[in-house]
Design a protein around this motif. Structure first.
Motif, mmCIF file in Angstrom:
data_model
loop_
_atom_site.group_PDB
_atom_site.id
_atom_site.type_symbol
_atom_site.label_atom_id
_atom_site.label_comp_id
_atom_site.label_asym_id
_atom_site.label_seq_id
_atom_site.Cartn_x
_atom_site.Cartn_y
_atom_site.Cartn_z
ATOM 1 N N THR A 89 -38.535 -30.104 -46.769
ATOM 2 C CA THR A 89 -39.275 -29.452 -47.857
ATOM 3 C C THR A 89 -40.443 -30.296 -48.339
ATOM 4 O OG1 THR A 89 -37.382 -28.153 -48.607
ATOM 5 C CG2 THR A 89 -39.090 -28.626 -50.237
ATOM 6 N N GLU A 90 -40.247 -31.621 -48.455
ATOM 7 C CA GLU A 90 -41.311 -32.467 -48.985
ATOM 8 C C GLU A 90 -42.541 -32.463 -48.078
ATOM 9 O OE1 GLU A 90 -38.166 -35.338 -47.196
ATOM 10 O OE2 GLU A 90 -38.215 -33.456 -48.350
ATOM 11 N N LEU A 91 -42.328 -32.293 -46.761
ATOM 12 C CA LEU A 91 -43.471 -32.230 -45.850
ATOM 13 C C LEU A 91 -44.189 -30.887 -45.965
ATOM 14 C CD1 LEU A 91 -42.090 -33.953 -42.622
ATOM 15 C CD2 LEU A 91 -43.544 -34.907 -44.419
ATOM 16 N N VAL A 92 -43.427 -29.819 -46.165
ATOM 17 C CA VAL A 92 -44.047 -28.506 -46.364
ATOM 18 C C VAL A 92 -44.850 -28.506 -47.661
ATOM 19 C CG1 VAL A 92 -43.657 -26.032 -46.591
ATOM 20 C CG2 VAL A 92 -42.185 -27.382 -45.094
ATOM 21 N N VAL A 93 -44.283 -29.104 -48.710
ATOM 22 C CA VAL A 93 -44.984 -29.211 -49.997
ATOM 23 C C VAL A 93 -46.306 -29.950 -49.806
ATOM 24 C CG1 VAL A 93 -44.915 -30.293 -52.271
ATOM 25 C CG2 VAL A 93 -42.915 -29.057 -51.415
ATOM 26 N N ALA A 94 -46.260 -31.070 -49.081
ATOM 27 C CA ALA A 94 -47.449 -31.901 -48.899
ATOM 28 C C ALA A 94 -48.538 -31.196 -48.099
ATOM 29 C CB ALA A 94 -47.062 -33.208 -48.213
ATOM 30 N N THR A 95 -48.144 -30.308 -47.187
ATOM 31 C CA THR A 95 -49.135 -29.681 -46.301
ATOM 32 C C THR A 95 -49.554 -28.290 -46.745
ATOM 33 O OG1 THR A 95 -47.335 -28.892 -44.866
ATOM 34 C CG2 THR A 95 -48.376 -30.987 -44.280
ATOM 35 N N THR A 96 -48.891 -27.723 -47.751
ATOM 36 C CA THR A 96 -49.237 -26.365 -48.200
ATOM 37 C C THR A 96 -49.687 -26.305 -49.653
ATOM 38 O OG1 THR A 96 -46.958 -25.878 -48.888
ATOM 39 C CG2 THR A 96 -47.577 -25.333 -46.604
ATOM 40 N N PHE A 97 -49.476 -27.390 -50.415
ATOM 41 C CA PHE A 97 -49.809 -27.442 -51.842
ATOM 42 C C PHE A 97 -48.936 -26.507 -52.680
ATOM 43 C CE2 PHE A 97 -53.757 -28.303 -49.458
ATOM 44 C CZ PHE A 97 -53.918 -29.636 -49.790
ATOM 45 N N LEU A 98 -47.813 -26.039 -52.114
ATOM 46 C CA LEU A 98 -46.833 -25.288 -52.891
ATOM 47 C C LEU A 98 -45.876 -26.276 -53.536
ATOM 48 C CD1 LEU A 98 -45.974 -22.526 -50.255
ATOM 49 C CD2 LEU A 98 -47.433 -22.257 -52.272
ATOM 50 N N ASP A 99 -45.198 -25.832 -54.607
ATOM 51 C CA ASP A 99 -44.221 -26.742 -55.192
ATOM 52 C C ASP A 99 -42.880 -26.578 -54.488
ATOM 53 O OD1 ASP A 99 -42.611 -24.679 -56.500
ATOM 54 O OD2 ASP A 99 -44.215 -24.539 -57.993
ATOM 55 N N ALA A 100 -41.984 -27.552 -54.700
ATOM 56 C CA ALA A 100 -40.716 -27.594 -53.980
ATOM 57 C C ALA A 100 -39.869 -26.348 -54.229
ATOM 58 C CB ALA A 100 -39.944 -28.849 -54.363
ATOM 59 N N ALA A 101 -39.887 -25.832 -55.446
ATOM 60 C CA ALA A 101 -39.086 -24.650 -55.764
ATOM 61 C C ALA A 101 -39.552 -23.447 -54.946
ATOM 62 C CB ALA A 101 -39.182 -24.345 -57.256
ATOM 63 N N GLN A 102 -40.853 -23.279 -54.815
ATOM 64 C CA GLN A 102 -41.385 -22.167 -54.027
ATOM 65 C C GLN A 102 -41.022 -22.316 -52.556
ATOM 66 O OE1 GLN A 102 -45.487 -22.829 -55.372
ATOM 67 N NE2 GLN A 102 -45.542 -20.719 -56.110
ATOM 68 N N VAL A 103 -41.146 -23.524 -52.040
ATOM 69 C CA VAL A 103 -40.834 -23.776 -50.632
ATOM 70 C C VAL A 103 -39.364 -23.487 -50.351
ATOM 71 C CG1 VAL A 103 -40.656 -25.542 -48.850
ATOM 72 C CG2 VAL A 103 -42.693 -25.437 -50.311
ATOM 73 N N LYS B 185 -37.392 -21.539 -51.995
ATOM 74 C CA LYS B 185 -37.159 -20.101 -52.126
ATOM 75 C C LYS B 185 -37.544 -19.380 -50.835
ATOM 76 C CE LYS B 185 -38.456 -16.003 -54.819
ATOM 77 N NZ LYS B 185 -39.239 -15.497 -55.972
ATOM 78 N N LEU B 186 -38.707 -19.730 -50.301
ATOM 79 C CA LEU B 186 -39.183 -19.101 -49.074
ATOM 80 C C LEU B 186 -38.299 -19.481 -47.883
ATOM 81 C CD1 LEU B 186 -43.005 -19.555 -49.662
ATOM 82 C CD2 LEU B 186 -41.774 -17.381 -49.521
ATOM 83 N N LYS B 187 -37.845 -20.725 -47.840
ATOM 84 C CA LYS B 187 -36.927 -21.136 -46.780
ATOM 85 C C LYS B 187 -35.631 -20.320 -46.862
ATOM 86 C CE LYS B 187 -38.231 -25.921 -45.710
ATOM 87 N NZ LYS B 187 -38.001 -25.930 -44.258
ATOM 88 N N GLY B 188 -35.185 -20.069 -48.094
ATOM 89 C CA GLY B 188 -33.970 -19.290 -48.265
ATOM 90 C C GLY B 188 -34.137 -17.848 -47.801
ATOM 91 N N VAL B 189 -35.319 -17.275 -48.068
ATOM 92 C CA VAL B 189 -35.583 -15.896 -47.668
ATOM 93 C C VAL B 189 -35.710 -15.770 -46.156
ATOM 94 C CG1 VAL B 189 -37.301 -14.032 -47.772
ATOM 95 C CG2 VAL B 189 -36.666 -15.263 -49.864
ATOM 96 N N LEU B 190 -36.378 -16.736 -45.524
ATOM 97 C CA LEU B 190 -36.693 -16.641 -44.102
ATOM 98 C C LEU B 190 -35.733 -17.390 -43.189
ATOM 99 C CD1 LEU B 190 -40.583 -16.882 -44.346
ATOM 100 C CD2 LEU B 190 -39.177 -14.842 -44.082
ATOM 101 N N GLY B 191 -34.736 -18.033 -43.788
ATOM 102 C CA GLY B 191 -33.695 -18.649 -42.964
ATOM 103 C C GLY B 191 -33.930 -20.100 -42.613
ATOM 104 N N GLY B 192 -34.860 -20.761 -43.267
ATOM 105 C CA GLY B 192 -35.111 -22.163 -42.975
ATOM 106 C C GLY B 192 -34.148 -23.081 -43.697
ATOM 107 N N SER B 193 -34.253 -24.360 -43.408
ATOM 108 C CA SER B 193 -33.405 -25.370 -44.063
ATOM 109 C C SER B 193 -34.259 -26.621 -44.278
ATOM 110 C CB SER B 193 -32.179 -25.693 -43.208
ATOM 111 O OG SER B 193 -32.565 -26.219 -41.946
ATOM 112 N N GLY B 194 -33.635 -27.655 -44.833
ATOM 113 C CA GLY B 194 -34.377 -28.895 -45.079
ATOM 114 C C GLY B 194 -34.973 -28.929 -46.442
#
Length: 211
Positions: free
Chosen positions: A186-200, A202-211
């Motif tokens: 999640t921290e790498l997605v946050v760093a590369t998308t400028f989204l906050d951790a909660a949003q990331v 949430k989206l991982k939960g919807v689309l089946g991701g982890s981490g």
């Protein structure tokens, strides 16, 4: 005499090169795929069924998160297109359906609307300029190879389109799934998308991701 010899030599080369050209290379799906395509099926085992695909007549299953279905006729489904630089697919969009931002790294795309209304567009790689338009029955739109593009059902009923490609295996990468349907921390997605951790998360939960 020298001119005659030259002409004869060139004629021989032309005939030899022409004779080496194959009419087709039907994919042998029992063998591994390669960067240049599947190996050719033994010509003695090729039949007319290799050049016919009847899978685009049925409605795709749109009961999913994007309310859309893509029915491909790529090499894996349609061995006859192997090596020919072409393929096709059917696109079904339920009301509210969307094909999210995605790319085809292996080929350009041409979309033909045959039912309903579809808003479609792409983003250029220079200056991120957006080209989009609402398409109706009979309209076509082209999406250059590798560029991010999308399709949305913008009408009040189901939409259907056929999409052709300049490759028998155009490839597919959907941006949302690439970012949020994997185990990238999640921290790498946050760093590369400028989204906050909660949003990331949430989206991982919807689309089946982890981490």
């Amino acid at each position: 005499m020298l001119k005659i010899q030259t002409v004869l030599a060139l004629s021989f080369l032309f005939v030899a090169s022409y004779a080496s050209v194959q009419d087709f290379c039907v994919a042998d799906l029992s063998k591994p795929d390669t960067p240049s395509g599947f190996p050719c099926k033994d010509a003695k085992k090729v039949s007319v069924s290799d050049f016919v695909f009847a899978g685009l007549g049925g409605v795709g299953n749109t009961s999913n998160i994007i309310k859309a279905a893509v029915t491909p006729a790529f090499t894996a489904q349609f061995p006859g297109v192997n090596g020919l630089g072409i393929s096709i697919a059917r696109l079904d969009l339920a009301v509210g359906g969307v094909i999210p931002m995605h790319t085809h790294p292996g080929g350009s795309e041409l979309l033909l609307v045959i039912q309903g209304t579809i808003c479609a567009g792409f983003v250029s790689s220079s200056a991120n300029k957006v080209y989009f338009k609402t398409l109706n029955k009979g309209d076509i739109m082209v999406f250059p190879q590798g560029l991010l593009h999308f399709q949305i059902n913008s009408g009040k009923g189901p939409a259907i389109a056929f999409v052709s490609f300049s490759s028998p295996v155009p490839g597919l990468q959907i941006t949302d799934f690439a970012l949020f349907a994997n185990d990238l921390p999640t921290e790498l997605v946050v760093a590369t998308t400028f989204l906050d951790a909660a949003q990331v998360k949430k989206l991982k939960g919807v689309l089946g991701g982890s981490g």
